[in-house]
Write an enzyme that holds these catalytic residues in place. Structure first.
Site, mmCIF file in Angstrom:
data_model
loop_
_atom_site.group_PDB
_atom_site.id
_atom_site.type_symbol
_atom_site.label_atom_id
_atom_site.label_comp_id
_atom_site.label_asym_id
_atom_site.label_seq_id
_atom_site.Cartn_x
_atom_site.Cartn_y
_atom_site.Cartn_z
ATOM 1 N N GLY A 160 -7.589 10.945 -5.287
ATOM 2 C CA GLY A 160 -6.445 10.207 -5.843
ATOM 3 C C GLY A 160 -6.886 8.992 -6.625
ATOM 4 N N VAL A 161 -8.090 9.063 -7.201
ATOM 5 C CA VAL A 161 -8.665 7.891 -7.897
ATOM 6 C C VAL A 161 -7.857 7.501 -9.141
ATOM 7 N N GLN A 177 -2.170 4.863 -8.601
ATOM 8 C CA GLN A 177 -2.038 3.396 -8.509
ATOM 9 C C GLN A 177 -3.089 2.818 -7.562
ATOM 10 N N LEU A 231 -6.622 9.392 -0.676
ATOM 11 C CA LEU A 231 -5.374 8.870 -1.258
ATOM 12 C C LEU A 231 -4.604 9.942 -2.024
ATOM 13 N N SER A 271 3.094 12.271 -4.187
ATOM 14 C CA SER A 271 3.541 11.070 -3.469
ATOM 15 C C SER A 271 5.007 10.720 -3.702
ATOM 16 N N THR A 273 1.911 6.699 5.847
ATOM 17 C CA THR A 273 3.060 6.074 5.187
ATOM 18 C C THR A 273 4.183 5.672 6.140
ATOM 19 N N GLU A 291 7.078 6.251 5.584
ATOM 20 C CA GLU A 291 8.065 7.345 5.568
ATOM 21 C C GLU A 291 8.044 8.127 6.884
ATOM 22 N N TYR A 345 8.137 15.421 2.186
ATOM 23 C CA TYR A 345 6.958 14.552 2.019
ATOM 24 C C TYR A 345 6.552 13.956 3.364
ATOM 25 N N LYS A 373 3.152 14.415 5.602
ATOM 26 C CA LYS A 373 2.308 13.265 5.951
ATOM 27 C C LYS A 373 2.148 13.116 7.466
ATOM 28 N N HIS A 392 4.193 -0.181 -1.561
ATOM 29 C CA HIS A 392 3.462 -1.202 -2.308
ATOM 30 C C HIS A 392 3.475 -0.823 -3.782
ATOM 31 N N ARG A 400 2.321 1.019 -11.049
ATOM 32 C CA ARG A 400 3.152 1.950 -10.274
ATOM 33 C C ARG A 400 3.696 3.043 -11.203
HETATM 34 P P1 NAP Z 1 0.037 8.018 -6.936
HETATM 35 O O1 NAP Z 1 -0.017 6.908 -7.920
HETATM 36 O O2 NAP Z 1 1.122 9.036 -7.039
HETATM 37 O O3 NAP Z 1 -1.382 8.785 -6.988
HETATM 38 C C1 NAP Z 1 -1.566 10.022 -6.356
HETATM 39 C C2 NAP Z 1 -2.956 10.525 -6.680
HETATM 40 O O4 NAP Z 1 -3.146 11.807 -6.048
HETATM 41 C C3 NAP Z 1 -3.211 10.724 -8.185
HETATM 42 O O5 NAP Z 1 -4.531 10.343 -8.479
HETATM 43 C C4 NAP Z 1 -3.059 12.232 -8.331
HETATM 44 O O6 NAP Z 1 -3.763 12.776 -9.436
HETATM 45 C C5 NAP Z 1 -3.703 12.700 -7.021
HETATM 46 N N1 NAP Z 1 -3.379 14.079 -6.688
HETATM 47 C C6 NAP Z 1 -2.178 14.658 -6.522
HETATM 48 N N2 NAP Z 1 -2.302 15.963 -6.247
HETATM 49 C C7 NAP Z 1 -3.637 16.238 -6.262
HETATM 50 C C8 NAP Z 1 -4.407 17.407 -6.055
HETATM 51 N N3 NAP Z 1 -3.846 18.597 -5.795
HETATM 52 N N4 NAP Z 1 -5.765 17.316 -6.125
HETATM 53 C C9 NAP Z 1 -6.354 16.136 -6.425
HETATM 54 N N5 NAP Z 1 -5.668 14.984 -6.628
HETATM 55 C C10 NAP Z 1 -4.335 15.046 -6.545
HETATM 56 O O7 NAP Z 1 0.107 7.445 -5.444
HETATM 57 P P2 NAP Z 1 -0.239 5.977 -4.902
HETATM 58 O O8 NAP Z 1 0.994 5.142 -4.969
HETATM 59 O O9 NAP Z 1 -1.495 5.479 -5.502
HETATM 60 O O10 NAP Z 1 -0.452 6.284 -3.351
HETATM 61 C C11 NAP Z 1 -1.737 6.647 -2.848
HETATM 62 C C12 NAP Z 1 -1.564 7.352 -1.512
HETATM 63 O O11 NAP Z 1 -0.902 6.504 -0.586
HETATM 64 C C13 NAP Z 1 -0.746 8.621 -1.549
HETATM 65 O O12 NAP Z 1 -1.303 9.513 -0.610
HETATM 66 C C14 NAP Z 1 0.638 8.193 -1.107
HETATM 67 O O13 NAP Z 1 1.321 9.279 -0.535
HETATM 68 C C15 NAP Z 1 0.282 7.136 -0.091
HETATM 69 N N6 NAP Z 1 1.238 6.059 0.094
HETATM 70 C C16 NAP Z 1 1.690 5.345 -0.974
HETATM 71 C C17 NAP Z 1 2.551 4.276 -0.765
HETATM 72 C C18 NAP Z 1 3.045 3.436 -1.910
HETATM 73 O O14 NAP Z 1 4.001 2.679 -1.700
HETATM 74 N N7 NAP Z 1 2.410 3.469 -3.075
HETATM 75 C C19 NAP Z 1 2.922 3.934 0.544
HETATM 76 C C20 NAP Z 1 2.428 4.685 1.601
HETATM 77 C C21 NAP Z 1 1.565 5.730 1.370
HETATM 78 P P3 NAP Z 1 -3.094 12.872 -10.907
HETATM 79 O O15 NAP Z 1 -3.255 11.497 -11.514
HETATM 80 O O16 NAP Z 1 -3.908 13.916 -11.557
HETATM 81 O O17 NAP Z 1 -1.645 13.235 -10.708
HETATM 82 O O1 F7E Z 2 12.436 4.900 -3.498
HETATM 83 C C1 F7E Z 2 16.052 4.398 -3.597
HETATM 84 C C2 F7E Z 2 15.522 5.663 -2.938
HETATM 85 O O2 F7E Z 2 11.042 6.424 -4.896
HETATM 86 C C3 F7E Z 2 12.736 3.741 -2.739
HETATM 87 C C4 F7E Z 2 6.244 6.407 -2.229
HETATM 88 O O3 F7E Z 2 5.158 5.631 -2.691
HETATM 89 O O4 F7E Z 2 6.968 4.687 -0.728
HETATM 90 C C5 F7E Z 2 7.370 5.488 -1.818
HETATM 91 O O5 F7E Z 2 8.491 6.290 -1.466
HETATM 92 C C6 F7E Z 2 14.204 3.738 -2.363
HETATM 93 C C7 F7E Z 2 14.716 5.066 -1.807
HETATM 94 O O6 F7E Z 2 9.985 5.092 -3.028
HETATM 95 C C8 F7E Z 2 16.526 5.171 -7.100
HETATM 96 O O7 F7E Z 2 16.607 6.486 -2.507
HETATM 97 C C9 F7E Z 2 17.648 4.201 -5.521
HETATM 98 O O8 F7E Z 2 15.566 4.832 -0.687
HETATM 99 O O9 F7E Z 2 10.659 3.937 -5.053
HETATM 100 P P1 F7E Z 2 10.999 5.106 -4.227
HETATM 101 P P2 F7E Z 2 10.000 5.782 -1.584
HETATM 102 O O10 F7E Z 2 10.855 6.956 -1.526
HETATM 103 O O11 F7E Z 2 10.242 4.691 -0.590
HETATM 104 C C10 F7E Z 2 6.584 5.397 0.461
HETATM 105 C C11 F7E Z 2 6.145 4.406 1.495
HETATM 106 C C12 F7E Z 2 5.605 6.474 0.191
HETATM 107 O O12 F7E Z 2 4.803 6.826 1.049
HETATM 108 C C13 F7E Z 2 5.793 7.275 -1.052
HETATM 109 O O13 F7E Z 2 4.574 7.923 -1.435
HETATM 110 O O14 F7E Z 2 14.949 3.502 -3.551
HETATM 111 N N1 F7E Z 2 16.457 4.581 -4.993
HETATM 112 N N2 F7E Z 2 17.703 4.553 -6.806
HETATM 113 C C14 F7E Z 2 15.737 5.181 -5.951
HETATM 114 N N3 F7E Z 2 14.500 5.716 -5.948
HETATM 115 C C15 F7E Z 2 14.032 6.234 -7.108
HETATM 116 N N4 F7E Z 2 12.777 6.741 -7.147
HETATM 117 N N5 F7E Z 2 14.790 6.262 -8.244
HETATM 118 C C16 F7E Z 2 16.052 5.737 -8.297
HETATM 119 O O15 F7E Z 2 16.718 5.764 -9.334
#
Ligand code: NAP
Ligand code: F7E
Length: 370
Positions: A11-12, A15, A83, A87, A130, A132, A154, A158, A184, A189
């Site tokens: 996932g390099v 974000q 990572l 997601s 996560t 979630e 999702y 996870k 985060h 993002r």
């Molecule tokens: P992101 O921006 O969506 O990045 C996901 C990464 O996974 C990308 O590099 C993507 O590659 C890669 N990927 C997806 N499918 C793949 C596959 N089949 N083989 C190889 N690589 C693959 O996510 P992020 O926000 O950086 O989050 C990083 C991790 O933390 C994820 O596991 C996410 O579920 C978890 N997480 C995120 C949050 C958050 O708030 N950001 C919170 C809790 C947990 P491509 O660029 O090619 O698509």
């Molecule tokens: O939604 C509400 C939506 O898509 C946040 C991922 O990084 O964090 C992320 O998941 C909230 C939800 O993030 C819109 O219904 C309203 O309640 O930004 P989101 P997420 O679903 O919390 C967790 C921790 C992860 O692990 C995941 O990988 O916002 N919402 N209106 C909306 N959400 C989106 N996307 N778009 C809207 O228009």
């Protein structure tokens, strides 16, 4: 002499992967990242790192065990940061099987790749878990002991990742841990997550490039932190004496509506909210004269989820006391401001680039540029 630290990041290109790469390179690590084949070469977030001597990219895929086994054998990592994931929670309802394959079985493939290469005693593994997992929450705020109640494909995927990491830790004495990270965000993002969708729209609306922003559930509560601060924790978790799971969060909660109000404020627009549910609207009360009185935010059913997680609030006490991590390095207000400032500049730059493209086309047509 200390053995060289070699990190493998799945996932390099994401974000977190991009910030973690910068963090580990600055610490002197040799960093290897997994990229996957796509028809457009989209590596914007790590473009600035390519060519750095200690930074290496390799093709592999979380759905392809052989590619992972071969790569782990070749790189011989001392730390793996898993990572990679599909997601996006809402997308997981449309592509549940793919999400399960990458986000659940993908974790197992990484663990088995380490075992197959007999690295289980030398390679530590971080799993991107996560908030979630708490889903339809059973208590607030949530800590490491709060029961899980996943509420989307999702989250269910996870949850498998979380448990298989715990299982391998106990069964094979491996140093593998989950960071239970709450939302985060950052200027890197993905543009369909709610925060970035809002900051980009606020910037476009302020600069006359968009009329209205359509959102789903405005009442949803999240504990939003800054991604750059959170990648440090991933590393700290693997430097801890014992393999343990940690909640990473700010301990502060806001609604989607509050995020939008503040983002528009930093873009120079004040909003007043009127109506309820699907009829709620954000109306401009001050800002550019042509926008005053207009509806700039509206609700659309398209962004509602079949089941939505609405009350996430993390308790980072364990990370604070045992890892020495500061959950308040970047405040909510600073986070929103960083994202809006970035997107105001991006929208302005995109505009200049498009004017230049138009001018160039015109100059070419008129023969001014040859
Ligand atoms: P992101 O921006 O969506 O990045 C996901 C990464 O996974 C990308 O590099 C993507 O590659 C890669 N990927 C997806 N499918 C793949 C596959 N089949 N083989 C190889 N690589 C693959 O996510 P992020 O926000 O950086 O989050 C990083 C991790 O933390 C994820 O596991 C996410 O579920 C978890 N997480 C995120 C949050 C958050 O708030 N950001 C919170 C809790 C947990 P491509 O660029 O090619 O698509
Ligand atoms: O939604 C509400 C939506 O898509 C946040 C991922 O990084 O964090 C992320 O998941 C909230 C939800 O993030 C819109 O219904 C309203 O309640 O930004 P989101 P997420 O679903 O919390 C967790 C921790 C992860 O692990 C995941 O990988 O916002 N919402 N209106 C909306 N959400 C989106 N996307 N778009 C809207 O228009």
């Amino acid at each position: 002499m200390e053995k060289k630290k070699v990190a493998l990041i799945t996932g390099v290109t994401g974000q977190d992967g991009s910030y973690l790469s910068e963090f580990l390179l600055a610490k002197g690590y040799e960093v290897h990242g997994i990229i996957r084949r796509s028809s457009v070469d989209y590596r914007e977030r790590i473009a600035h790192l390519e060519g750095t001597p200690n930074f290496h990219l390799h093709y592999a895929d979380m759905g392809d065990s052989m590619s992972l086994v071969k790569l782990v054998g070749k790189v011989q990592p001392t730390e793996i940061y898993n990572l990679a994931a599909q997601s996006h929670v809402q997308v997981s309802f449309d592509a549940p099987e793919f999400t399960a394959d990458v986000d659940a079985v993908g974790v197992l493939r990484i663990l088995e790749a380490v075992r197959t290469n007999h690295l289980e005693k030398t390679c530590k593994i971080y799993q991107a878990s996560t908030s979630e997992l708490y889903g339809k929450v059973e208590e607030v705020p949530q800590n490491e002991k709060t029961p899980f109640h996943p509420y989307s494909p999702y989250a269910v995927a996870k949850l498998y990742g979380y448990w298989i990491i715990k299982e391998y830790r106990e069964a094979y004495d491996m140093f593998c841990c989950s960071g239970i990270l709450f939302n985060h965000e950052s200027e890197r993002r993905g543009e369909t997550f709610v925060t970035r969708k809002i900051t980009l729209a606020a910037a476009r609306i302020a600069q006359g490039k968009q009329d209205c922003l359509y959102l789903g559930n405005l009442d949803s509560l999240r504990d939003w932190g800054y991604a750059k601060d959170y990648v440090e924790c991933m590393w700290l978790i693997l430097q801890h004496d014992t393999p343990e799971d940690f909640v990473i969060a700010t301990g502060v909660q806001h609604t989607v509506r509050e995020f939008a109000t503040l983002a528009f404020h930093y873009a120079g627009i004040e909003l007043r909210w009127e109506g309820e549910g699907i009829n709620e609207k954000g109306i401009c009360t001050s800002g550019p004269a042509n926008l005053v009185g207009k509806t700039l935010v509206a609700v659309s059913e398209a962004f509602y989820r079949p089941t939505d997680v609405v009350n996430l609030w993390g308790d980072p006490t364990k990370a604070k006391t045992e890892l020495g991590w500061n959950p308040q390095t970047t405040s909510f207000e600073q986070l929103v401001q960083i994202m809006v400032n970035h997107d105001m500049q991006k929208v302005a730059a995109d505009h200049v680039a498009s004017v230049m493209r138009t001018n160039l086309a015109e100059y070419l047509e008129k023969g001014i540029v040859k």
